[in-house]
Write a protein that holds these residues in place. Structure first.
Motif, PDB file in Angstrom:
ATOM      1  N   TYR A 248       0.840  -1.197   0.000  1.00  0.00           N
ATOM      2  CA  TYR A 248       0.000   0.000   0.000  1.00  0.00           C
ATOM      3  C   TYR A 248       0.875   1.247   0.000  1.00  0.00           C
ATOM      4  O   TYR A 248       1.710   1.438   0.884  1.00  0.00           O
ATOM      5  CB  TYR A 248      -0.919  -0.021   1.221  1.00  0.00           C
ATOM      6  CG  TYR A 248      -1.730   1.236   1.457  1.00  0.00           C
ATOM      7  CD1 TYR A 248      -2.350   1.909   0.408  1.00  0.00           C
ATOM      8  CD2 TYR A 248      -1.896   1.734   2.753  1.00  0.00           C
ATOM      9  CE1 TYR A 248      -3.109   3.059   0.644  1.00  0.00           C
ATOM     10  CE2 TYR A 248      -2.660   2.870   2.996  1.00  0.00           C
ATOM     11  CZ  TYR A 248      -3.251   3.535   1.939  1.00  0.00           C
ATOM     12  OH  TYR A 248      -4.001   4.656   2.165  1.00  0.00           O
ATOM     13  N   LEU A 249       0.680   2.113  -0.996  1.00  0.00           N
ATOM     14  CA  LEU A 249       1.381   3.396  -1.080  1.00  0.00           C
ATOM     15  C   LEU A 249       0.324   4.493  -1.089  1.00  0.00           C
ATOM     16  O   LEU A 249      -0.305   4.753  -2.123  1.00  0.00           O
ATOM     17  CB  LEU A 249       2.236   3.474  -2.342  1.00  0.00           C
ATOM     18  CG  LEU A 249       3.038   4.763  -2.503  1.00  0.00           C
ATOM     19  CD1 LEU A 249       4.168   4.828  -1.478  1.00  0.00           C
ATOM     20  CD2 LEU A 249       3.595   4.886  -3.920  1.00  0.00           C
ATOM     21  N   PRO A 250       0.082   5.158   0.047  1.00  0.00           N
ATOM     22  CA  PRO A 250      -0.985   6.171   0.113  1.00  0.00           C
ATOM     23  C   PRO A 250      -0.800   7.280  -0.918  1.00  0.00           C
ATOM     24  O   PRO A 250       0.327   7.735  -1.158  1.00  0.00           O
ATOM     25  CB  PRO A 250      -0.863   6.712   1.542  1.00  0.00           C
ATOM     26  CG  PRO A 250      -0.196   5.622   2.313  1.00  0.00           C
ATOM     27  CD  PRO A 250       0.756   4.977   1.352  1.00  0.00           C
ATOM     28  N   ASN A 251      -1.889   7.701  -1.515  1.00  0.00           N
ATOM     29  CA  ASN A 251      -1.835   8.796  -2.478  1.00  0.00           C
ATOM     30  C   ASN A 251      -1.297  10.068  -1.823  1.00  0.00           C
ATOM     31  O   ASN A 251      -1.728  10.438  -0.732  1.00  0.00           O
ATOM     32  CB  ASN A 251      -3.232   9.080  -3.038  1.00  0.00           C
ATOM     33  CG  ASN A 251      -3.630   8.104  -4.117  1.00  0.00           C
ATOM     34  OD1 ASN A 251      -2.786   7.553  -4.810  1.00  0.00           O
ATOM     35  ND2 ASN A 251      -4.919   7.887  -4.275  1.00  0.00           N
ATOM     36  N   PRO A 252      -0.379  10.761  -2.487  1.00  0.00           N
ATOM     37  CA  PRO A 252       0.169  12.004  -1.933  1.00  0.00           C
ATOM     38  C   PRO A 252      -0.624  13.224  -2.398  1.00  0.00           C
ATOM     39  O   PRO A 252      -1.126  13.269  -3.520  1.00  0.00           O
ATOM     40  CB  PRO A 252       1.582  12.040  -2.526  1.00  0.00           C
ATOM     41  CG  PRO A 252       1.408  11.396  -3.881  1.00  0.00           C
ATOM     42  CD  PRO A 252       0.331  10.346  -3.716  1.00  0.00           C
ATOM     43  N   VAL A 253      -0.733  14.220  -1.543  1.00  0.00           N
ATOM     44  CA  VAL A 253      -1.412  15.465  -1.886  1.00  0.00           C
ATOM     45  C   VAL A 253      -0.367  16.534  -2.200  1.00  0.00           C
ATOM     46  O   VAL A 253       0.587  16.734  -1.432  1.00  0.00           O
ATOM     47  CB  VAL A 253      -2.315  15.940  -0.734  1.00  0.00           C
ATOM     48  CG1 VAL A 253      -2.916  17.312  -1.049  1.00  0.00           C
ATOM     49  CG2 VAL A 253      -3.426  14.928  -0.483  1.00  0.00           C
ATOM     50  N   ASP A 254      -0.552  17.220  -3.311  1.00  0.00           N
ATOM     51  CA  ASP A 254       0.338  18.312  -3.709  1.00  0.00           C
ATOM     52  C   ASP A 254      -0.212  19.615  -3.128  1.00  0.00           C
ATOM     53  O   ASP A 254      -1.194  20.166  -3.619  1.00  0.00           O
ATOM     54  CB  ASP A 254       0.400  18.383  -5.233  1.00  0.00           C
ATOM     55  CG  ASP A 254       1.369  19.446  -5.729  1.00  0.00           C
ATOM     56  OD1 ASP A 254       1.925  20.187  -4.900  1.00  0.00           O
ATOM     57  OD2 ASP A 254       1.571  19.541  -6.953  1.00  0.00           O
ATOM     58  N   TRP A 255       0.427  20.120  -2.085  1.00  0.00           N
ATOM     59  CA  TRP A 255      -0.077  21.324  -1.413  1.00  0.00           C
ATOM     60  C   TRP A 255      -0.115  22.528  -2.351  1.00  0.00           C
ATOM     61  O   TRP A 255      -1.011  23.367  -2.262  1.00  0.00           O
ATOM     62  CB  TRP A 255       0.797  21.680  -0.202  1.00  0.00           C
ATOM     63  CG  TRP A 255       1.155  20.544   0.690  1.00  0.00           C
ATOM     64  CD1 TRP A 255       2.409  20.121   1.013  1.00  0.00           C
ATOM     65  CD2 TRP A 255       0.266  19.674   1.418  1.00  0.00           C
ATOM     66  NE1 TRP A 255       2.355  19.056   1.869  1.00  0.00           N
ATOM     67  CE2 TRP A 255       1.062  18.767   2.134  1.00  0.00           C
ATOM     68  CE3 TRP A 255      -1.126  19.588   1.511  1.00  0.00           C
ATOM     69  CZ2 TRP A 255       0.516  17.775   2.953  1.00  0.00           C
ATOM     70  CZ3 TRP A 255      -1.667  18.603   2.314  1.00  0.00           C
ATOM     71  CH2 TRP A 255      -0.858  17.710   3.025  1.00  0.00           C
ATOM     72  N   ALA A 256       0.874  22.612  -3.246  1.00  0.00           N
ATOM     73  CA  ALA A 256       1.034  23.819  -4.062  1.00  0.00           C
ATOM     74  C   ALA A 256      -0.140  24.061  -4.995  1.00  0.00           C
ATOM     75  O   ALA A 256      -0.394  25.200  -5.390  1.00  0.00           O
ATOM     76  CB  ALA A 256       2.333  23.740  -4.863  1.00  0.00           C
ATOM     77  N   GLU A 257      -0.858  23.024  -5.378  1.00  0.00           N
ATOM     78  CA  GLU A 257      -1.932  23.197  -6.341  1.00  0.00           C
ATOM     79  C   GLU A 257      -3.278  23.523  -5.696  1.00  0.00           C
ATOM     80  O   GLU A 257      -4.260  23.771  -6.387  1.00  0.00           O
ATOM     81  CB  GLU A 257      -2.081  21.939  -7.197  1.00  0.00           C
ATOM     82  CG  GLU A 257      -2.595  20.732  -6.435  1.00  0.00           C
ATOM     83  CD  GLU A 257      -2.689  19.486  -7.302  1.00  0.00           C
ATOM     84  OE1 GLU A 257      -2.373  19.575  -8.508  1.00  0.00           O
ATOM     85  OE2 GLU A 257      -3.077  18.429  -6.782  1.00  0.00           O
ATOM     86  N   LEU A 258      -3.330  23.543  -4.371  1.00  0.00           N
ATOM     87  CA  LEU A 258      -4.606  23.734  -3.685  1.00  0.00           C
ATOM     88  C   LEU A 258      -4.918  25.222  -3.502  1.00  0.00           C
ATOM     89  O   LEU A 258      -4.101  25.965  -2.946  1.00  0.00           O
ATOM     90  CB  LEU A 258      -4.577  23.054  -2.313  1.00  0.00           C
ATOM     91  CG  LEU A 258      -4.341  21.546  -2.317  1.00  0.00           C
ATOM     92  CD1 LEU A 258      -4.273  21.025  -0.885  1.00  0.00           C
ATOM     93  CD2 LEU A 258      -5.433  20.824  -3.099  1.00  0.00           C
ATOM     94  N   PRO A 259      -6.091  25.661  -3.933  1.00  0.00           N
ATOM     95  CA  PRO A 259      -6.492  27.049  -3.684  1.00  0.00           C
ATOM     96  C   PRO A 259      -6.920  27.235  -2.235  1.00  0.00           C
ATOM     97  O   PRO A 259      -7.123  26.270  -1.495  1.00  0.00           O
ATOM     98  CB  PRO A 259      -7.667  27.251  -4.643  1.00  0.00           C
ATOM     99  CG  PRO A 259      -8.256  25.882  -4.795  1.00  0.00           C
ATOM    100  CD  PRO A 259      -7.104  24.915  -4.697  1.00  0.00           C
TER     101      PRO A 259
END
Length: 322
Positions: A138-149
Motif C-alpha cells: 500500500y502506497l498512500p496517495n500524496p497530496v500536492d499542497w502547491a496546487e490547492l487554492p
C-alpha cells in the motif's frame, strides 16, 4: 527511475517532490491525443505525436535503472525497447474492475507476475491486489499542497458532491445521501455535483445542480467554494476527498472499517446520519473545519515527502535484490 503514464496526477506529485529532494526521477505522462484526427492533418499530427513521445521515452529510459508504470492495463509498455525492470502501480479501476474483464486480465496478471514490485493506492484495493501479487504494498496517495487554492466558502450554503455518479464511487448510496440532505435542509441549500456517471440524471432529478467535467485547477476552485463536501460512498479517501480535507473543507462520508486511523471526516449512521452531519457543518463550517484540523492529518498520512520516502525504500529494496 522513470514514472510512465499517470492517474490523478499521483505520478506527477511523486516526481515533483522527489526532484525537489534531489532525487533524479523523471516523468512521462500519456501522449496528448487532442490533436489526433481522421483527416490528413489529424493523421499527421498523430504520427508526429507518437514519434515525439516515443523519442522522449527512449531518452528517459536508456539512462534509467527501472520504470514505474502507473495503471495496470498499461504494462505492455514494459515489453518495448529499451526494456527495464519495472514497478506496477494499481490505482483502482484497473485492478478492481478491469482485472475481472477476461480481455484485460491476462495482461494485468502478466504485468504483476513480471514486475519487480507492485504497489496500490487506496486501502480497499488490498483485497484485489494481493490475490494478483501476494507482496503488493500500500502506497498512500500524496497530496500536492502547491496546487490547492484557499478555501473560500461564500454565498448561499453549498454542498458539493465530489465524485462521479456511478457504481465504483457508491453512486446509489450517494443518491440517497443527496435526497437526505435535500430533505433535512428543506431546500435551503445548494446541492452541486458533476455531470458525470451513469446515475447523473437521477441526481439531477433529486435537485442536484450538475456542472460539466472541468480541468483540474478549475475543479479544485469549485470545491474550494463549498461549505461542505460529500465524499464518495465507496468508503475510501480518493484524491478529491484528500484535497478537500487539505483545503479545510468539512468532508461528510463513511469510511471502510480499518482503512484509516482517526480520519477527520464527519461520519454518520446511513444517509440520514450523514445528512445530519452535513447540516452541522453548514451551521458553522469554519468552526467545524478548525476542530477537525484535517490538514495536519493529511500531512501525516498523505504528505508527498512521506510518500516519496516510502517509495524510495521500495526502490532500494528492488535494486538490492537485482
Amino acid at each position: 527511475m522513470v514514472h510512465i503514464f499517470d492517474c490523478a496526477d499521483v505520478g506527477a506529485t511523486l516526481v515533483r517532490t522527489a526532484r525537489a529532494q534531489g532525487r533524479p526521477w523523471s516523468y512521462l505522462p500519456a501522449r496528448d491525443t487532442s490533436q489526433d484526427g481522421k483527416e490528413l492533418r489529424g493523421r499527421l499530427k498523430r504520427l508526429g505525436g507518437v514519434a515525439g513521445w516515443t523519442a522522449r521515452r527512449w531518452s528517459l529510459t536508456l539512462p534509467a535503472d527501472f520504470l514505474h508504470i502507473h495503471f495496470g492495463t498499461r504494462v505492455d509498455i514494459a515489453t518495448r525497447w529499451p526494456q527495464r525492470p519495472y514497478i506496477v502501480h494499481f490505482h483502482g479501476t484497473d485492478i478492481r474492475e478491469f482485472y475481472n474483464d477476461p480481455r484485460q486480465r491476462p495482461k494485468i496478471q502478466w504485468g504483476a507476475d513480471h514486475a519487480a514490485a507492485v504497489v496500490y493506492s487506496t486501502p480497499d484495493l488490498r483485497k484485489h491486489a494481493e490475490p494478483v501479487r501476494s507482496d503488493a504494498v500500500y502506497l498512500p496517495n500524496p497530496v500536492d499542497w502547491a496546487e490547492l487554492p484557499e478555501w473560500t466558502p461564500a454565498g448561499p450554503p453549498r454542498v458539493v458532491f465530489a465524485s462521479r455518479w456511478e457504481d465504483s464511487k457508491g453512486g446509489a448510496e450517494q443518491l440517497k445521501v443527496a435526497a437526505a440532505i435535500r430533505d433535512v435542509t428543506q431546500g435551503r441549500v445548494v446541492l452541486e455535483g458533476l455531470d458525470w456517471g451513469n446515475m447523473a440524471e437521477e441526481a439531477r432529478a433529486l435537485g442536484v445542480r450538475l456542472v460539466p467535467k472541468m480541468p483540474k485547477a478549475e475543479y479544485l476552485r469549485w470545491m474550494s467554494g463549498a461549505h461542505c463536501v460529500v465524499g464518495q460512498s465507496a468508503g475510501i479517501l480518493a484524491m478529491s476527498e484528500l484535497q478537500a480535507l487539505s483545503m479545510g473543507v468539512p468532508v461528510v462520508m463513511n469510511l471502510g472499517e480499518g482503512y484509516y486511523v482517526d480520519a477527520p471526516v464527519l461520519d454518520g449512521d446511513g444517509p440520514e446520519g450523514l445528512a445530519a452531519q452535513a447540516l452541522r457543518a453548514l451551521e458553522d463550517p469554519l468552526a467545524v473545519s478548525a476542530q477537525a484540523n484535517a490538514r495536519a492529518w493529511v500531512e501525516k498520512y498523505h504528505g508527498p515527502d512521506a510518500a516519496v520516502e516510502k517509495l524510495a525504500g521500495i526502490y532500494r529494496g528492488v535494486m538490492a535484490g537485482r
